[in-house]
Design a protein around this motif. Structure first.
Motif, PDB file in Angstrom:
ATOM      1  N   GLY A 180     -38.205  61.577  14.189  1.00 33.35           N
ATOM      2  CA  GLY A 180     -38.047  62.022  15.442  1.00 33.35           C
ATOM      3  C   GLY A 180     -39.554  63.078  15.209  1.00 33.35           C
ATOM      4  N   GLU A 181     -39.895  63.840  14.196  1.00 29.32           N
ATOM      5  CA  GLU A 181     -40.733  64.590  13.664  1.00 29.32           C
ATOM      6  C   GLU A 181     -42.616  64.259  14.062  1.00 29.32           C
ATOM      7  N   LEU A 182     -42.252  62.600  12.916  1.00 26.88           N
ATOM      8  CA  LEU A 182     -43.676  61.780  13.941  1.00 26.88           C
ATOM      9  C   LEU A 182     -43.627  61.957  15.192  1.00 26.88           C
ATOM     10  N   ARG A 183     -42.840  61.301  16.366  1.00 32.92           N
ATOM     11  CA  ARG A 183     -42.876  61.091  17.625  1.00 32.92           C
ATOM     12  C   ARG A 183     -43.699  62.635  18.190  1.00 32.92           C
ATOM     13  N   ASN A 184     -42.583  63.759  17.853  1.00 32.72           N
ATOM     14  CA  ASN A 184     -43.584  65.017  18.454  1.00 32.72           C
ATOM     15  C   ASN A 184     -44.507  65.525  18.139  1.00 32.72           C
ATOM     16  N   THR A 185     -44.764  65.107  16.669  1.00 30.29           N
ATOM     17  CA  THR A 185     -46.741  64.903  16.529  1.00 30.29           C
ATOM     18  C   THR A 185     -47.692  64.149  17.199  1.00 30.29           C
ATOM     19  N   ALA A 186     -47.266  63.179  17.186  1.00 31.08           N
ATOM     20  CA  ALA A 186     -47.959  62.096  18.414  1.00 31.08           C
ATOM     21  C   ALA A 186     -47.830  62.809  19.705  1.00 31.08           C
ATOM     22  N   THR A 187     -47.034  63.134  19.908  1.00 28.84           N
ATOM     23  CA  THR A 187     -47.051  63.668  21.707  1.00 28.84           C
ATOM     24  C   THR A 187     -47.639  64.595  21.480  1.00 28.84           C
ATOM     25  N   ASP A 188     -48.170  66.144  20.249  1.00 26.89           N
ATOM     26  CA  ASP A 188     -48.817  67.080  20.098  1.00 26.89           C
ATOM     27  C   ASP A 188     -50.538  66.852  20.102  1.00 26.89           C
ATOM     28  N   ARG A 189     -50.931  65.554  19.461  1.00 27.57           N
ATOM     29  CA  ARG A 189     -52.579  65.101  19.435  1.00 27.57           C
ATOM     30  C   ARG A 189     -52.529  64.131  20.506  1.00 27.57           C
ATOM     31  N   SER A 190     -51.536  63.758  21.037  1.00 28.05           N
ATOM     32  CA  SER A 190     -52.319  63.312  22.273  1.00 28.05           C
ATOM     33  C   SER A 190     -52.369  64.454  23.434  1.00 28.05           C
ATOM     34  N   GLN A 191     -51.873  66.080  23.430  1.00 30.68           N
ATOM     35  CA  GLN A 191     -51.899  66.475  24.122  1.00 30.68           C
ATOM     36  C   GLN A 191     -53.087  67.126  23.834  1.00 30.68           C
ATOM     37  N   ALA A 192     -53.275  67.549  22.757  1.00 31.38           N
ATOM     38  CA  ALA A 192     -54.511  67.814  21.709  1.00 31.38           C
ATOM     39  C   ALA A 192     -55.824  67.550  23.028  1.00 31.38           C
ATOM     40  N   ARG A 193     -56.312  66.473  22.644  1.00 35.08           N
ATOM     41  CA  ARG A 193     -56.560  64.942  22.758  1.00 35.08           C
ATOM     42  C   ARG A 193     -56.832  65.908  24.793  1.00 35.08           C
ATOM     43  N   LYS A 194     -56.168  65.602  25.241  1.00 36.97           N
ATOM     44  CA  LYS A 194     -56.044  65.697  26.670  1.00 36.97           C
ATOM     45  C   LYS A 194     -57.051  67.756  26.668  1.00 36.97           C
ATOM     46  N   GLU A 195     -56.206  68.563  26.096  1.00 37.19           N
ATOM     47  CA  GLU A 195     -56.645  69.342  27.153  1.00 37.19           C
ATOM     48  C   GLU A 195     -58.049  69.598  26.229  1.00 37.19           C
ATOM     49  N   ALA A 196     -58.731  68.410  24.992  1.00 43.65           N
ATOM     50  CA  ALA A 196     -60.100  68.571  25.089  1.00 43.65           C
ATOM     51  C   ALA A 196     -61.115  67.998  26.005  1.00 43.65           C
ATOM     52  N   GLU A 197     -60.069  66.927  26.432  1.00 42.18           N
ATOM     53  CA  GLU A 197     -61.142  66.153  27.260  1.00 42.18           C
ATOM     54  C   GLU A 197     -61.247  67.420  28.461  1.00 42.18           C
ATOM     55  N   GLU A 198     -59.971  68.276  29.376  1.00 43.65           N
ATOM     56  CA  GLU A 198     -60.872  69.055  29.970  1.00 43.65           C
ATOM     57  C   GLU A 198     -61.470  70.019  29.788  1.00 43.65           C
ATOM     58  N   ALA A 199     -61.729  70.694  29.004  1.00 38.36           N
ATOM     59  CA  ALA A 199     -62.530  71.405  27.922  1.00 38.36           C
ATOM     60  C   ALA A 199     -63.871  71.549  28.641  1.00 38.36           C
ATOM     61  N   LYS A 200     -64.016  70.036  28.099  1.00 37.61           N
ATOM     62  CA  LYS A 200     -65.110  69.418  27.760  1.00 37.61           C
ATOM     63  C   LYS A 200     -65.836  69.195  28.945  1.00 37.61           C
ATOM     64  N   LEU A 201     -65.360  68.510  30.680  1.00 39.57           N
ATOM     65  CA  LEU A 201     -65.301  68.545  31.274  1.00 39.57           C
ATOM     66  C   LEU A 201     -65.707  70.106  31.813  1.00 39.57           C
ATOM     67  N   ALA A 202     -64.531  71.697  31.387  1.00 39.01           N
ATOM     68  CA  ALA A 202     -65.276  72.249  32.457  1.00 39.01           C
ATOM     69  C   ALA A 202     -66.438  73.293  31.861  1.00 39.01           C
ATOM     70  N   ALA A 203     -66.686  72.704  29.593  1.00 38.84           N
ATOM     71  CA  ALA A 203     -68.071  73.158  29.596  1.00 38.84           C
ATOM     72  C   ALA A 203     -68.946  72.357  30.577  1.00 38.84           C
ATOM     73  N   GLN A 204     -69.581  71.107  30.924  1.00 38.29           N
ATOM     74  CA  GLN A 204     -70.379  70.673  31.489  1.00 38.29           C
ATOM     75  C   GLN A 204     -70.238  71.355  32.998  1.00 38.29           C
ATOM     76  N   GLU A 205     -69.112  71.521  33.342  1.00 37.57           N
ATOM     77  CA  GLU A 205     -69.209  72.323  35.448  1.00 37.57           C
ATOM     78  C   GLU A 205     -69.824  72.990  34.661  1.00 37.57           C
ATOM     79  N   LEU A 206     -70.024  74.583  33.736  1.00 40.85           N
ATOM     80  CA  LEU A 206     -70.046  75.225  33.264  1.00 40.85           C
ATOM     81  C   LEU A 206     -71.857  75.713  33.526  1.00 40.85           C
ATOM     82  N   GLN A 207     -72.089  74.292  32.284  1.00 39.73           N
ATOM     83  CA  GLN A 207     -73.112  74.529  31.975  1.00 39.73           C
ATOM     84  C   GLN A 207     -74.392  73.501  32.965  1.00 39.73           C
ATOM     85  N   VAL A 208     -74.139  72.653  34.036  1.00 34.70           N
ATOM     86  CA  VAL A 208     -74.278  72.728  35.341  1.00 34.70           C
ATOM     87  C   VAL A 208     -74.516  74.168  36.538  1.00 34.70           C
ATOM     88  N   GLU A 209     -73.517  74.640  36.362  1.00 39.52           N
ATOM     89  CA  GLU A 209     -73.693  75.606  37.378  1.00 39.52           C
ATOM     90  C   GLU A 209     -74.203  77.312  36.787  1.00 39.52           C
TER      91      GLU A 209
END
Length: 432
Positions: A180-209
């Motif tokens: 159960g702990e491993l599943r929770n850790t995997a879920t957190d890892r996926s969420q962290a990757r998703k947030e990292a991708e969103e942060a990269k997109l936001a940074a690119q938009e800020l760079q264009v602006e």
């Protein structure tokens, strides 16, 4: 021989001018005066000469009166055209100043926007680094959990061989918890990757602006640079037209306005896009330097005697230069006695009294090595050591000293050398 010629002349003129006698009667005698033809011709010639001379003199006087009126009208028209030109130049200067001020305001707003976007970019980069650190922690935790799971499996296998069924159940429960702990850790890892991708997109938009803001900022700086360059040219011509080196003038003014101070705090910049920022900062610095130069020119112009000493109607009667074999070191402005005389610039009265040739004379010392003189005054209204302002009344026009009529003798001197005052009067039209 002369008598024979006279008789011959009288005989020739007898037909048109017969001999006449003028009788003079008294109480006891009668006398007469004989008017021969030659005598009558001489008298007629004298009368004709006097009449012709009277007619010519009257014509000359009438022509002179008409010419004088035309000259006054022409001076009035020239003065009106000059004042209109001064007004147009003043409006053009105000328009240029308004454009420069508006461009400077836009430049300030653009700098504020760039600073705000830079702060947002730094914050997004910090968030990205925090997400990367969190992702590393999650990966490390996951590796530790996998290692613990492998260890637990190995211990379970050993326990199944050596221990009883109760121990197997305990290990099974532990494995379920660990899974159960491993599943929770995997879920957190996926969420962290998703947030990292969103942060990269936001940074690119800020760079264009940010790039768009830098482009707009560059355009604004270019327009502002062109505006201040156009505004600085007439100011530079002012000093060159009066024989002054603009570089020396700027150096002298800056010596008197060189104060600096204030607390200095460290600043930080983003390491991304430094080339674009450096180019914009370079242009901004150039504009600031040019604006400082224009402001320094403005301060210097305020210290020069550029105003007119006579504001009422007058006639230019003598220019600057050689006159009657000697040097005339000023210009003469003729008008009625008592016409107000004004200071052409801010300064200090260094002399106010009578001086040979000048009559009643006023000397004013201005800054930048300039001095003005006002001669032949009928009245002096200032004293030596008094500070006067441009446009302040200092005396009245008169006819004192070596003068043929009421007028003002106006001089301008630079470092003790007389220069043409008309160069200062004409230079004033470039800054109105």
């Amino acid at each position: 021989m002369p008598k024979r010629l006279v008789n011959s002349l009288n005989a020739s003129l007898e037909r048109w001018l017969p001999e006449k006698r003028l009788f003079l009667r008294s109480d006891d005698a009668t006398r007469f005066v004989r008017l021969r033809p030659a005598t009558q011709l001489l008298a007629l010639g004298a009368v004709t000469t006097v009449f012709g001379w009277t007619l010519v003199a009257s014509s000359i006087l009438a022509i002179d009166a008409v010419s004088s009126g035309n000259s006054r009208d022409q001076v009035t028209r020239v003065q009106s055209a000059f004042e209109q030109r001064l007004a147009e130049l003043s409006q053009e200067r105000d328009a240029r100043a308004s454009e420069a001020l508006a461009a400077q305001n836009r430049f300030t707003v653009a700098l504020d926007q760039v600073s705000e976007m830079q702060s947002k970019l730094l914050a997004s980069e910090e968030e990205r680094r925090e997400l990367e650190r969190g992702l590393k922690v999650v990966q490390s935790t996951l590796r530790d959990a996998i290692a613990e799971r492998d260890t637990a499996k190995q211990q379970t296998a050993e326990a199944q061989d050596s221990d009883s069924t109760d121990r197997s159940e305990e290990f099974a429960v532990a494995l379920d918890i660990l899974s159960g702990e491993l599943r929770n850790t995997a879920t957190d890892r996926s969420q962290a990757r998703k947030e990292a991708e969103e942060a990269k997109l936001a940074a690119q938009e800020l760079q264009v602006e940010r790039d768009q803001i830098i482009a707009r900022n560059d355009q604004i700086l270019t327009q502002l640079e062109d505006a201040v360059s156009i505004s600085i040219e007439p100011l530079d011509k002012v000093f060159r037209s009066v024989g002054m080196d603009p570089d020396d003038v700027l150096t002298t003014i800056r010596k008197g306005y060189s104060g600096q101070g204030g607390p200095l705090n460290p600043i930080s910049y983003s390491t991304r896009g430094d080339a674009a920022l450096s180019q914009g900062e370079t242009k901004a610095n150039k504009v600031i330097v040019t604006l400082d130069q224009m402001n320094t020119y403005r301060i210097a112009i305020e210290k020069l005697p550029l105003a007119m000493p006579v504001l009422d109607s007058f006639r230019w009667t003598s220019p600057f230069g050689r006159r009657w074999g000697r040097m005339h070191e000023g210009v003469d402005m003729a008008g009625p006695v008592g016409t107000p005389i004004y200071a052409t610039g801010d300064g200090v009265i260094t002399f106010a009294g009578r001086q040979s040739g000048y009559g009643n004379l006023i000397k004013i010392k201005h800054e930048l090595g300039t001095e003005t003189r006002y001669g032949h005054l009928s009245r002096i209204r200032v004293k030596a050591g008094q500070r006067v302002s441009q446009g302040e009344r200092i005396g009245d026009m008169g006819n004192t000293g070596r003068s043929t009529g009421p007028h003002l003798h106006y001089e301008v001197r630079m470092n003790g050398r007389a220069v043409d005052p008309m160069s200062f009067i004409k230079a004033a039209s470039n800054v109105q």
